[in-house]
Design a protein around this motif. Structure first.
Motif, PDB file in Angstrom:
ATOM      1  N   VAL A   1       0.853  -1.193   0.000  1.00 32.60           N
ATOM      2  CA  VAL A   1       0.000   0.000   0.000  1.00 32.60           C
ATOM      3  C   VAL A   1       0.884   1.236   0.000  1.00 32.60           C
ATOM      4  O   VAL A   1       1.718   1.406   0.887  1.00 32.60           O
ATOM      5  N   GLN A   2       0.701   2.041  -1.018  1.00 31.45           N
ATOM      6  CA  GLN A   2       1.455   3.294  -1.077  1.00 31.45           C
ATOM      7  C   GLN A   2       0.527   4.421  -1.458  1.00 31.45           C
ATOM      8  O   GLN A   2      -0.381   4.255  -2.276  1.00 31.45           O
ATOM      9  N   LEU A   3       0.763   5.574  -0.862  1.00 34.75           N
ATOM     10  CA  LEU A   3       0.024   6.778  -1.194  1.00 34.75           C
ATOM     11  C   LEU A   3       1.024   7.854  -1.574  1.00 34.75           C
ATOM     12  O   LEU A   3       2.066   7.991  -0.919  1.00 34.75           O
ATOM     13  N   GLN A   4       0.698   8.601  -2.591  1.00 39.58           N
ATOM     14  CA  GLN A   4       1.570   9.693  -3.009  1.00 39.58           C
ATOM     15  C   GLN A   4       0.756  10.966  -3.134  1.00 39.58           C
ATOM     16  O   GLN A   4      -0.167  11.033  -3.959  1.00 39.58           O
ATOM     17  N   ALA A   5       1.125  11.955  -2.336  1.00 45.49           N
ATOM     18  CA  ALA A   5       0.445  13.245  -2.351  1.00 45.49           C
ATOM     19  C   ALA A   5       1.240  14.235  -3.186  1.00 45.49           C
ATOM     20  O   ALA A   5       2.477  14.220  -3.172  1.00 45.49           O
ATOM     21  N   ARG A  18      -5.296  22.388  -6.061  1.00 42.08           N
ATOM     22  CA  ARG A  18      -5.879  21.049  -6.021  1.00 42.08           C
ATOM     23  C   ARG A  18      -4.796  20.046  -5.680  1.00 42.08           C
ATOM     24  O   ARG A  18      -3.809  19.917  -6.412  1.00 42.08           O
ATOM     25  N   LEU A  19      -4.978  19.358  -4.578  1.00 49.43           N
ATOM     26  CA  LEU A  19      -4.050  18.314  -4.172  1.00 49.43           C
ATOM     27  C   LEU A  19      -4.535  16.965  -4.696  1.00 49.43           C
ATOM     28  O   LEU A  19      -5.731  16.719  -4.796  1.00 49.43           O
ATOM     29  N   SER A  20      -3.581  16.099  -4.995  1.00 53.78           N
ATOM     30  CA  SER A  20      -3.889  14.744  -5.465  1.00 53.78           C
ATOM     31  C   SER A  20      -3.264  13.719  -4.528  1.00 53.78           C
ATOM     32  O   SER A  20      -2.142  13.911  -4.057  1.00 53.78           O
ATOM     33  N   CYS A  21      -3.975  12.644  -4.302  1.00 59.49           N
ATOM     34  CA  CYS A  21      -3.460  11.516  -3.524  1.00 59.49           C
ATOM     35  C   CYS A  21      -3.666  10.271  -4.382  1.00 59.49           C
ATOM     36  O   CYS A  21      -4.806   9.842  -4.591  1.00 59.49           O
ATOM     37  N   VAL A  22      -2.570   9.723  -4.870  1.00 59.74           N
ATOM     38  CA  VAL A  22      -2.627   8.563  -5.748  1.00 59.74           C
ATOM     39  C   VAL A  22      -2.311   7.315  -4.953  1.00 59.74           C
ATOM     40  O   VAL A  22      -1.293   7.251  -4.251  1.00 59.74           O
ATOM     41  N   ALA A  23      -3.165   6.311  -5.071  1.00 60.34           N
ATOM     42  CA  ALA A  23      -2.961   5.042  -4.383  1.00 60.34           C
ATOM     43  C   ALA A  23      -2.324   4.040  -5.329  1.00 60.34           C
ATOM     44  O   ALA A  23      -2.717   3.929  -6.489  1.00 60.34           O
ATOM     45  N   CYS A  95      -1.905  12.712   2.859  1.00 65.63           N
ATOM     46  CA  CYS A  95      -3.056  11.830   2.746  1.00 65.63           C
ATOM     47  C   CYS A  95      -2.746  10.511   3.443  1.00 65.63           C
ATOM     48  O   CYS A  95      -1.591  10.095   3.527  1.00 65.63           O
ATOM     49  N   ALA A  96      -3.794   9.892   3.959  1.00 71.87           N
ATOM     50  CA  ALA A  96      -3.646   8.664   4.727  1.00 71.87           C
ATOM     51  C   ALA A  96      -4.858   7.783   4.473  1.00 71.87           C
ATOM     52  O   ALA A  96      -5.922   8.267   4.074  1.00 71.87           O
ATOM     53  N   SER A  97      -4.700   6.489   4.733  1.00 72.25           N
ATOM     54  CA  SER A  97      -5.794   5.554   4.469  1.00 72.25           C
ATOM     55  C   SER A  97      -5.996   4.597   5.634  1.00 72.25           C
ATOM     56  O   SER A  97      -5.053   4.270   6.373  1.00 72.25           O
ATOM     57  N   LYS A  98      -7.262   4.182   5.790  1.00 75.98           N
ATOM     58  CA  LYS A  98      -7.605   3.090   6.700  1.00 75.98           C
ATOM     59  C   LYS A  98      -8.890   2.467   6.206  1.00 75.98           C
ATOM     60  O   LYS A  98      -9.491   2.963   5.256  1.00 75.98           O
ATOM     61  N   GLY A 114       0.969   8.962   2.948  1.00 77.83           N
ATOM     62  CA  GLY A 114       1.795   9.465   1.859  1.00 77.83           C
ATOM     63  C   GLY A 114       2.779  10.490   2.399  1.00 77.83           C
ATOM     64  O   GLY A 114       2.685  10.939   3.535  1.00 77.83           O
ATOM     65  N   GLN A 115       3.747  10.849   1.545  1.00 79.05           N
ATOM     66  CA  GLN A 115       4.650  11.914   1.958  1.00 79.05           C
ATOM     67  C   GLN A 115       3.888  13.235   1.892  1.00 79.05           C
ATOM     68  O   GLN A 115       2.865  13.338   1.252  1.00 79.05           O
ATOM     69  N   GLY A 116       4.340  14.218   2.566  1.00 79.46           N
ATOM     70  CA  GLY A 116       3.616  15.478   2.602  1.00 79.46           C
ATOM     71  C   GLY A 116       3.863  16.345   1.384  1.00 79.46           C
ATOM     72  O   GLY A 116       4.849  16.187   0.665  1.00 79.46           O
TER      73      GLY A 116
END
Length: 123
Positions: A1-5, A18-23, A95-98, A114-116
């Protein structure tokens, strides 16, 4: 699981970003994806969250009416549209996930981050 902001930058008061968070490594179904922010010397604050099971959205009081969440299923991406930005919105955004929407704004309940991306609102 990776998130990229991504998507942060410098903007004048009243402007938009506009911010993006890609999973990657997972699809966004049945996840809570939440944007947090942290300003220097302050605790991490829950900004906005989406529960992808039914696209329910939740917003912190300080951003309600100015920030809007959306998602693109094909791109496994969640967007945070930020309008009418204020100097007090300046922070690093994460961004974060659960797996549940329970207590969406409690940072310690999230395992994947994700990184900030830095957002600076200044004239």
């Amino acid at each position: 699981v990776q998130l990229q902001a991504s998507g942060g930058g410098l903007v004048q008061p009243g402007g938009s970003l506009r911010l993006s968070c890609v999973a990657s490594g997972f699809t966004l179904n049945y996840y809570t994806i939440t944007w947090f922010r942290q300003a220097p010397g302050k605790e991490r604050e829950g900004v906005a969250s989406i529960w992808t099971n039914d696209d329910s959205t939740y917003y912190g009081a300080s951003v309600a009416g100015r920030f809007t969440l959306s998602r693109d299923n094909d791109k496994d991406t969640v967007y945070l549209q930020m309008n009418n930005l204020r100097p007090e919105d300046t922070a690093v955004y994460y961004c974060a996930s659960k797996h549940t929407p329970y207590k969406w704004s409690t940072a310690k309940l999230y395992n994947d981050w994700g990184q900030g991306t830095q957002v600076t609102v200044s004239s």
